[in-house]
Design a protein around this motif. Structure first.
Motif, PDB file in Angstrom:
ATOM      1  N   ASP A 195       2.831  -3.659  -1.678  1.00 41.44           N
ATOM      2  CA  ASP A 195       2.920  -2.692  -0.497  1.00 41.44           C
ATOM      3  C   ASP A 195       2.386  -1.542  -0.883  1.00 41.44           C
ATOM      4  N   ALA A 196       1.042  -1.138  -0.083  1.00 43.92           N
ATOM      5  CA  ALA A 196       0.397   0.033  -0.456  1.00 43.92           C
ATOM      6  C   ALA A 196       1.066   1.351  -0.122  1.00 43.92           C
ATOM      7  N   ALA A 197       2.404   1.314   0.675  1.00 43.77           N
ATOM      8  CA  ALA A 197       2.996   2.454   1.088  1.00 43.77           C
ATOM      9  C   ALA A 197       3.782   2.993  -0.055  1.00 43.77           C
ATOM     10  N   ILE A 198       4.031   2.355  -1.077  1.00 41.51           N
ATOM     11  CA  ILE A 198       4.617   2.576  -2.270  1.00 41.51           C
ATOM     12  C   ILE A 198       3.605   2.504  -3.557  1.00 41.51           C
ATOM     13  N   VAL A 199       3.552   3.610  -4.213  1.00 40.34           N
ATOM     14  CA  VAL A 199       2.626   3.540  -5.431  1.00 40.34           C
ATOM     15  C   VAL A 199       3.629   3.756  -6.629  1.00 40.34           C
ATOM     16  N   GLY A 200       3.127   3.394  -7.589  1.00 43.92           N
ATOM     17  CA  GLY A 200       3.920   3.449  -8.875  1.00 43.92           C
ATOM     18  C   GLY A 200       3.202   3.180 -10.108  1.00 43.92           C
ATOM     19  N   GLY A 201       3.656   3.716 -11.329  1.00 40.65           N
ATOM     20  CA  GLY A 201       3.142   3.201 -12.561  1.00 40.65           C
ATOM     21  C   GLY A 201       3.562   4.000 -13.513  1.00 40.65           C
ATOM     22  N   ILE A 202       3.006   3.865 -14.777  1.00 44.85           N
ATOM     23  CA  ILE A 202       3.539   4.546 -16.040  1.00 44.85           C
ATOM     24  C   ILE A 202       2.482   5.598 -16.455  1.00 44.85           C
ATOM     25  N   GLY A 203       2.863   6.533 -17.248  1.00 45.09           N
ATOM     26  CA  GLY A 203       1.888   7.960 -17.695  1.00 45.09           C
ATOM     27  C   GLY A 203       2.825   8.818 -18.468  1.00 45.09           C
ATOM     28  N   HIS A 206       6.478   7.325  -2.368  1.00 49.72           N
ATOM     29  CA  HIS A 206       5.631   6.811  -1.061  1.00 49.72           C
ATOM     30  C   HIS A 206       4.305   7.370  -0.971  1.00 49.72           C
ATOM     31  N   GLN A 207       3.443   6.738  -0.545  1.00 51.49           N
ATOM     32  CA  GLN A 207       1.881   7.095  -0.131  1.00 51.49           C
ATOM     33  C   GLN A 207       1.512   6.988   1.328  1.00 51.49           C
ATOM     34  N   ARG A 208       1.238   8.114   1.822  1.00 50.65           N
ATOM     35  CA  ARG A 208       0.444   8.345   3.150  1.00 50.65           C
ATOM     36  C   ARG A 208      -0.802   8.179   3.058  1.00 50.65           C
ATOM     37  N   GLY A 209      -1.665   7.983   4.112  1.00 48.35           N
ATOM     38  CA  GLY A 209      -3.009   8.068   4.039  1.00 48.35           C
ATOM     39  C   GLY A 209      -3.514   9.551   4.622  1.00 48.35           C
ATOM     40  N   ARG A 210      -5.044   9.444   4.115  1.00 47.33           N
ATOM     41  CA  ARG A 210      -5.545  10.964   4.494  1.00 47.33           C
ATOM     42  C   ARG A 210      -6.279  10.661   5.623  1.00 47.33           C
ATOM     43  N   ASP A 211      -6.516   9.419   6.279  1.00 46.33           N
ATOM     44  CA  ASP A 211      -7.254   9.181   7.589  1.00 46.33           C
ATOM     45  C   ASP A 211      -6.650   8.020   8.120  1.00 46.33           C
ATOM     46  N   THR A 212      -7.388   7.803   9.517  1.00 47.58           N
ATOM     47  CA  THR A 212      -6.782   6.872  10.196  1.00 47.58           C
ATOM     48  C   THR A 212      -6.746   5.499   9.641  1.00 47.58           C
ATOM     49  N   GLU A 221      -6.837   4.700   6.062  1.00 48.66           N
ATOM     50  CA  GLU A 221      -6.045   4.648   5.156  1.00 48.66           C
ATOM     51  C   GLU A 221      -4.424   4.621   5.467  1.00 48.66           C
ATOM     52  N   ASN A 222      -4.352   5.574   6.477  1.00 49.46           N
ATOM     53  CA  ASN A 222      -2.976   5.354   7.225  1.00 49.46           C
ATOM     54  C   ASN A 222      -2.389   3.922   7.649  1.00 49.46           C
ATOM     55  N   VAL A 223      -3.467   3.300   8.385  1.00 47.86           N
ATOM     56  CA  VAL A 223      -3.301   1.878   8.585  1.00 47.86           C
ATOM     57  C   VAL A 223      -3.032   1.081   7.398  1.00 47.86           C
ATOM     58  N   ARG A 224      -4.041   1.164   6.383  1.00 49.20           N
ATOM     59  CA  ARG A 224      -3.662   0.044   5.260  1.00 49.20           C
ATOM     60  C   ARG A 224      -2.379   0.492   4.390  1.00 49.20           C
ATOM     61  N   ARG A 225      -1.843   2.024   4.494  1.00 52.05           N
ATOM     62  CA  ARG A 225      -0.700   2.281   3.780  1.00 52.05           C
ATOM     63  C   ARG A 225       0.722   2.346   4.901  1.00 52.05           C
TER      64      ARG A 225
END
Length: 317
Positions: free
Chosen positions: A94-102, A114-120, A122-126
């Motif tokens: 699910d591209a609406a949630i991103v995560g990992g290690i660092g 949670h991750q939103r898009g910067r344009d229409t 990307e917003n649709v994808r997320r």
């Protein structure tokens, strides 16, 4: 150029007037230094008056600003050696949630948000930052992995809510959120949750069961959006401003009620106006929280988290 919000119009008009006078001064060879200085002083005073007296609905607008920093922005600014991890190992990614290690200041962490898009596009994808069940299951997978390896967890919250569509319900949306609540309550590692934009309903709470819960100064945290509440209470979504004032959804109100631990300051006018400084504020808060929580044993971390949420709310027999 960052698009101004409605309550900022007086500032924009005065700023434009100053620029107009400066241009006229150059073109007409007329000395308007005193007039410009007076207006600049007025502009500074006006900025302080407006930004120091923001109303709940003003903060809602700032929290929703299209240029507001996202989870990726903060990861890029404060996390080194970041490796993004994908998928819930059950259905999909699910591209609406991103995560990992660092690493933060050399110390390993797991960071999820949670991750939103910067344009229409990307917003649709997320999905406009509204997760499906697989998003929450991905988040939980990363949390359990962090627990296994003893890594502290950071959750960055910014969503209108979990996606309410038919497909999400068919795949167990409510169960996925409920399981996150149960599992997060029992994690044996420090968990710090930060609302960086909108914290909407169970979609936010599914990442919000932390030992420390912080909010950015102009973020919001609520069981429902102001428009949703207005539609229920007054059958009129245009009453959202009134709902925002009544619901106590801003950081100062929530800190006063003991729901959040601390307010993270924002640049004057909102985080979108100084992303670098905002990332530094968040990093300082995270480091301080982990330093404080490092003194607790695994059992104490679980107990502190339980007691924190058990104290929220008022009860009567």
């Amino acid at each position: 150029m960052v698009k101004p919000l409605p309550f900022e119009e007086p500032i924009i008009k005065l700023h434009d007037k100053i620029e107009e006078l400066k241009t006229y001064t150059k073109q007409a060879d007329v000395d308007l230094t005193d007039e410009i200085t007076t207006l600049e002083e007025r502009l500074e005073q006006l900025r302080k008056e407006i930004y120091s007296n923001l109303q709940p609905w003003d903060r809602v607008q700032i929290a929703r600003h299209s240029a507001r920093p996202t989870t990726y922005d903060y990861i890029d600014a404060i996390v080194t050696d970041f490796i993004e991890l994908h998928g819930d190992r059950t259905y999909g990614d699910d591209a609406a949630i991103v995560g990992g290690i660092g690493r933060i200041e050399g110390n390993p962490v797991t960071i999820i948000g949670h991750q939103r898009g910067r344009d229409t596009k990307e917003n649709v994808r997320r999905n406009f930052g509204m997760p499906h069940p697989e998003g929450y299951r991905k988040a939980l997978r990363l949390m359990k992995q962090a627990e296994q390896f003893g890594r502290p967890i950071i959750c960055l919250i910014d969503t209108k809510g979990a996606y309410p569509g038919k497909a999400a319900e068919e795949r167990g949306q409510s169960e996925a959120i409920a399981r996150n609540l149960i599992e997060m309550a029992d994690l044996k590692v420090p968990v710090v949750s930060i609302i960086i934009g909108e914290g909407g309903s169970g979609g936010a709470l599914a990442l919000g069961v932390g030992n420390h819960v912080h909010m950015l100064e102009n973020s919001t945290y609520s069981v429902i959006s102001p428009e949703g509440a207005a539609s229920i209470l007054w059958k009129d979504a245009t009453m959202a401003r009134k709902a925002a004032e009544s619901m106590k959804i801003t950081a100062p109100d929530l800190q006063q009620m003991g729901i959040i631990d601390a307010i993270i300051p924002e640049a004057e006018g909102g985080a979108h106006l100084d992303k670098k400084q905002q990332a530094e504020f968040i990093k300082e808060t995270i480091v301080a929280s982990f330093k404080e929580l490092a003194n607790l044993t695994q059992e104490e971390l679980v107990s502190q988290r339980y007691e924190k949420f058990a104290k929220i709310g008022a009860f009567s027999s």
